[in-house]
Design a protein around this motif. Structure first.
Motif, PDB file in Angstrom:
ATOM      1  N   LEU A  34       2.920   4.109  12.754  1.00  0.00           N
ATOM      2  CA  LEU A  34       4.253   3.803  12.238  1.00  0.00           C
ATOM      3  C   LEU A  34       4.109   3.257  10.822  1.00  0.00           C
ATOM      4  CD1 LEU A  34       5.577   2.187  15.522  1.00  0.00           C
ATOM      5  CD2 LEU A  34       6.109   4.479  14.631  1.00  0.00           C
ATOM      6  N   VAL A  35       4.454   4.095   9.858  1.00  0.00           N
ATOM      7  CA  VAL A  35       4.217   3.764   8.451  1.00  0.00           C
ATOM      8  C   VAL A  35       4.973   2.488   8.054  1.00  0.00           C
ATOM      9  CG1 VAL A  35       4.284   4.661   6.090  1.00  0.00           C
ATOM     10  CG2 VAL A  35       3.827   6.211   7.991  1.00  0.00           C
ATOM     11  N   GLU A  36       6.136   2.267   8.668  1.00  0.00           N
ATOM     12  CA  GLU A  36       6.951   1.077   8.355  1.00  0.00           C
ATOM     13  C   GLU A  36       6.217  -0.224   8.682  1.00  0.00           C
ATOM     14  OE1 GLU A  36       7.870   4.342   9.772  1.00  0.00           O
ATOM     15  OE2 GLU A  36       8.504   3.067  11.441  1.00  0.00           O
ATOM     16  N   SER A  37       5.143  -0.146   9.473  1.00  0.00           N
ATOM     17  CA  SER A  37       4.378  -1.364   9.773  1.00  0.00           C
ATOM     18  C   SER A  37       3.927  -2.054   8.490  1.00  0.00           C
ATOM     19  CB  SER A  37       3.126  -1.041  10.590  1.00  0.00           C
ATOM     20  OG  SER A  37       3.440  -0.259  11.702  1.00  0.00           O
ATOM     21  N   GLY A  39       5.686  -2.291   5.808  1.00  0.00           N
ATOM     22  CA  GLY A  39       6.856  -2.762   5.054  1.00  0.00           C
ATOM     23  C   GLY A  39       7.824  -1.618   4.832  1.00  0.00           C
ATOM     24  N   PRO A  40       9.111  -1.979   4.621  1.00  0.00           N
ATOM     25  CA  PRO A  40      10.156  -0.952   4.504  1.00  0.00           C
ATOM     26  C   PRO A  40       9.924   0.029   3.344  1.00  0.00           C
ATOM     27  CG  PRO A  40      11.036  -3.178   4.072  1.00  0.00           C
ATOM     28  CD  PRO A  40       9.628  -3.339   4.535  1.00  0.00           C
ATOM     29  N   GLU A  41       9.221  -0.413   2.300  1.00  0.00           N
ATOM     30  CA  GLU A  41       9.025   0.474   1.152  1.00  0.00           C
ATOM     31  C   GLU A  41       7.726   1.285   1.240  1.00  0.00           C
ATOM     32  OE1 GLU A  41       9.187  -2.239  -2.193  1.00  0.00           O
ATOM     33  OE2 GLU A  41      10.854  -3.165  -1.124  1.00  0.00           O
ATOM     34  N   ALA A  42       7.019   1.126   2.349  1.00  0.00           N
ATOM     35  CA  ALA A  42       5.690   1.742   2.431  1.00  0.00           C
ATOM     36  C   ALA A  42       5.763   3.276   2.388  1.00  0.00           C
ATOM     37  CB  ALA A  42       4.977   1.275   3.687  1.00  0.00           C
ATOM     38  N   VAL A  43       6.761   3.846   3.073  1.00  0.00           N
ATOM     39  CA  VAL A  43       6.822   5.313   3.146  1.00  0.00           C
ATOM     40  C   VAL A  43       6.860   5.903   1.740  1.00  0.00           C
ATOM     41  CG1 VAL A  43       8.104   7.309   4.020  1.00  0.00           C
ATOM     42  CG2 VAL A  43       7.956   5.222   5.395  1.00  0.00           C
ATOM     43  N   ALA A  44       7.743   5.353   0.893  1.00  0.00           N
ATOM     44  CA  ALA A  44       7.870   5.870  -0.479  1.00  0.00           C
ATOM     45  C   ALA A  44       6.554   5.719  -1.241  1.00  0.00           C
ATOM     46  CB  ALA A  44       8.995   5.143  -1.199  1.00  0.00           C
ATOM     47  N   HIS A  45       5.927   4.569  -1.100  1.00  0.00           N
ATOM     48  CA  HIS A  45       4.653   4.354  -1.796  1.00  0.00           C
ATOM     49  C   HIS A  45       3.576   5.326  -1.311  1.00  0.00           C
ATOM     50  CE1 HIS A  45       5.990   0.258  -3.189  1.00  0.00           C
ATOM     51  NE2 HIS A  45       5.260   0.634  -4.216  1.00  0.00           N
ATOM     52  N   PHE A  46       3.467   5.466  -0.011  1.00  0.00           N
ATOM     53  CA  PHE A  46       2.378   6.271   0.555  1.00  0.00           C
ATOM     54  C   PHE A  46       2.569   7.762   0.276  1.00  0.00           C
ATOM     55  CE2 PHE A  46       1.141   2.982   4.095  1.00  0.00           C
ATOM     56  CZ  PHE A  46       0.837   2.072   3.093  1.00  0.00           C
ATOM     57  N   GLN A  47       3.859   8.192   0.204  1.00  0.00           N
ATOM     58  CA  GLN A  47       4.114   9.611  -0.059  1.00  0.00           C
ATOM     59  C   GLN A  47       3.640  10.025  -1.441  1.00  0.00           C
ATOM     60  OE1 GLN A  47       8.314   9.797   0.707  1.00  0.00           O
ATOM     61  NE2 GLN A  47       8.018  10.800   2.692  1.00  0.00           N
ATOM     62  N   THR A  48       3.770   9.102  -2.396  1.00  0.00           N
ATOM     63  CA  THR A  48       3.536   9.495  -3.787  1.00  0.00           C
ATOM     64  C   THR A  48       2.197   9.049  -4.350  1.00  0.00           C
ATOM     65  OG1 THR A  48       4.723   7.511  -4.449  1.00  0.00           O
ATOM     66  CG2 THR A  48       6.003   9.534  -4.352  1.00  0.00           C
ATOM     67  N   LEU A  49       1.485   8.155  -3.665  1.00  0.00           N
ATOM     68  CA  LEU A  49       0.265   7.646  -4.301  1.00  0.00           C
ATOM     69  C   LEU A  49      -0.768   8.756  -4.479  1.00  0.00           C
ATOM     70  CD1 LEU A  49      -2.337   7.203  -2.196  1.00  0.00           C
ATOM     71  CD2 LEU A  49      -0.915   5.368  -1.405  1.00  0.00           C
ATOM     72  N   LYS A  50      -1.557   8.640  -5.547  1.00  0.00           N
ATOM     73  CA  LYS A  50      -2.578   9.653  -5.838  1.00  0.00           C
ATOM     74  C   LYS A  50      -3.989   9.102  -5.662  1.00  0.00           C
ATOM     75  CE  LYS A  50      -0.038  12.640  -9.003  1.00  0.00           C
ATOM     76  NZ  LYS A  50       1.102  11.815  -9.498  1.00  0.00           N
ATOM     77  N   GLN A  51      -4.147   7.822  -5.847  1.00  0.00           N
ATOM     78  CA  GLN A  51      -5.428   7.184  -5.547  1.00  0.00           C
ATOM     79  C   GLN A  51      -5.254   5.699  -5.269  1.00  0.00           C
ATOM     80  OE1 GLN A  51      -6.474   9.110  -8.849  1.00  0.00           O
ATOM     81  NE2 GLN A  51      -4.643   8.039  -9.515  1.00  0.00           N
ATOM     82  N   LEU A 171      -5.570   2.177  10.235  1.00  0.00           N
ATOM     83  CA  LEU A 171      -4.117   2.417  10.315  1.00  0.00           C
ATOM     84  C   LEU A 171      -3.591   2.859   8.942  1.00  0.00           C
ATOM     85  CD1 LEU A 171      -2.922  -0.633  12.505  1.00  0.00           C
ATOM     86  CD2 LEU A 171      -3.186   1.754  13.239  1.00  0.00           C
ATOM     87  N   LEU A 172      -4.080   2.226   7.883  1.00  0.00           N
ATOM     88  CA  LEU A 172      -3.658   2.606   6.530  1.00  0.00           C
ATOM     89  C   LEU A 172      -4.032   4.065   6.244  1.00  0.00           C
ATOM     90  CD1 LEU A 172      -2.541   1.772   3.703  1.00  0.00           C
ATOM     91  CD2 LEU A 172      -4.904   1.191   3.082  1.00  0.00           C
ATOM     92  N   THR A 173      -5.258   4.422   6.601  1.00  0.00           N
ATOM     93  CA  THR A 173      -5.731   5.788   6.376  1.00  0.00           C
ATOM     94  C   THR A 173      -4.811   6.787   7.074  1.00  0.00           C
ATOM     95  OG1 THR A 173      -8.000   4.968   6.283  1.00  0.00           O
ATOM     96  CG2 THR A 173      -7.719   7.325   6.729  1.00  0.00           C
ATOM     97  N   LEU A 174      -4.516   6.517   8.344  1.00  0.00           N
ATOM     98  CA  LEU A 174      -3.691   7.460   9.116  1.00  0.00           C
ATOM     99  C   LEU A 174      -2.246   7.445   8.631  1.00  0.00           C
ATOM    100  CD1 LEU A 174      -5.143   6.765  12.695  1.00  0.00           C
ATOM    101  CD2 LEU A 174      -5.783   8.602  11.121  1.00  0.00           C
ATOM    102  N   ALA A 175      -1.774   6.281   8.194  1.00  0.00           N
ATOM    103  CA  ALA A 175      -0.394   6.182   7.693  1.00  0.00           C
ATOM    104  C   ALA A 175      -0.239   6.987   6.399  1.00  0.00           C
ATOM    105  CB  ALA A 175      -0.016   4.718   7.463  1.00  0.00           C
TER     106      ALA A 175
END
Ligand code: F6R
Length: 363
Positions: A34-37, A39-51, A171-175
């Motif tokens: 559950l990516v929201e674990s 924080g609420p803004e995690a999905v946006a961050h994780f979708q766009t990060l490059k490194q 969990l971070l890796t899988l998220a």
């Protein structure tokens, strides 16, 4: 309180099945992490990060080194890992789309906190703290956080804080893999759920490990070897032994042996190999042959499938089979127990090793 345990460190080692279960609680579904674990803004961050840049100190730094292998392999994200005291004084170049990640048990380590403040002025897309203390400075000052839920850690030598950091990092890796549209690795999810039980099985090997410890107590040096994600576990094993038993220990990626450290190997040098069955096993085995040929005493931590025969100079501690991705986590436990028992035999102050403080709040 220590309850029936002789030291806090031992109690905390034995708490690992329980706190690892706590670190997973409510953070997994059949669809994956559950990516929201985070924080609420995690999905946006994780979708766009490059490194990702990971910064931490000591044991927490070792967790970061393991995470690099995981994030590259399972999420395809490039990662740099560095100790905070070096990172904060470097002219760091930050590529576009980089997330800054700190790892800390206490959340108050001066260098790690300074590194976060330094990073904030350098164009990262955001910051994430993986931390054990809610409300700590690191958590308050980061955009995202994930608590490791290890509970209070009293022993100065970090044990359960480290393994729960590893859980958080998996969990971070899988998220991130999920947020970036990768397919869910159900095998790893299943393996994560089974981890508390496997840890229990490893802890049941305590008296076998205590026996191994006997032959260490008179030694002055030890060499820890691993390859891949088990090289940082070798580093962590060596750090634990140094910290609480005051035996000089070093860790090397096994492939580096012949580039120097092999010169140190003789019958007075115990060599500890972290050898789960993975793609690098055959290479590791030939490194171990090099040690044997020089009369070195080998202590091998491996599962049954590895097939290393016990001889008078080769002691094998057999661990249960674990999914390759989680082997670094499981193989940490016997190394914690080994250094604990060596320290007890040497009569050191296990919970309060000389010259060390639990939380390093000054530079
Ligand atoms: C080793 C140990 C230290 C800490 C380091 C960072 O057993 O405990 O190396 O890991 O001082 O501390 P935290 O994680 O609180 O930032």
């Amino acid at each position: 309180s220590k309850g029936d345990y002789r030291h806090y460190m031992l109690k905390e080692i034995f708490e690992q099945p329980e706190v690892i279960a706590a670190a997973l609680e409510g953070r997994l579904s059949d669809e994956g992490v559950l990516v929201e674990s985070f924080g609420p803004e995690a999905v946006a961050h994780f979708q766009t990060l490059k490194q990702i840049h990971i910064v931490a100190c000591g044991t927490s730094y070792h967790a970061g080194l393991v995470a690099r292998y995981w994030l590259e392999r399972y999420a395809g994200v490039p990662v740099q890992v560095e100790v905070a005291s070096e990172y904060r004084y470097r002219q760091v170049v930050v590529p576009e789309g980089t997330l800054f990640v700190t790892l800390s048990q206490s959340g108050e380590t001066a260098d790690t906190l300074a590194a976060l403040r330094f990073a904030k002025a350098r164009g990262y897309v955001g910051s994430l703290a993986i931390c054990n203390v809610p409300g700590s400075s690191l958590v308050r000052e980061s955009d995202l956080c994930l608590m490791t839920r290890a509970g209070p850690e009293i022993g100065v030598a970090s044990t359960k804080a480290f393994t729960t950091q590893l859980v958080a990092l998996m969990l971070l890796t899988l998220a991130i893999a999920r947020a970036q549209g990768g397919k869910v690795d159900r095998e790893i999810i299943t393996a994560l759920r089974g981890l508390p039980k496997l840890c229990q099985e490893v802890l049941a090997l305590d008296s076998a490990i205590e026996n191994l410890a006997q032959s260490f107590a008179e030694k002055h040096h030890a060499l820890f070897l691993g390859r891949g994600a088990h090289f940082p576990i070798a580093l962590e094993g060596a750090l634990k032994l140094k910290e609480i038993s005051y035996i000089h220990a070093e860790a090397y990626p096994a492939g580096e042996l012949k580039h120097g450290p092999l010169a140190l190997v003789d019958s007075e040098m115990p060599v500890i190999a972290v050898a789960p069955n993975d793609d690098l096993l055959e290479k590791l085995k030939s490194n171990l042959q090099e040690v044997r040929a020089r009369g070195g005493l080998l202590y091998v931590f491996a599962d049954e499938s590895v097939g290393i025969a016990e001889e008078p100079e080769v002691q094998v501690l057999t661990l249960p089979y674990v999914h390759e991705a989680l082997a670094p986590l499981l193989y940490t436990l016997p190394l914690q127990l080994l250094s604990y028992h060596v320290a007890v035999l040497k009569g050191t102050d296990v919970d309060q090793p000389r010259n060390l403080a639990k939380s390093v709040t000054v530079e």
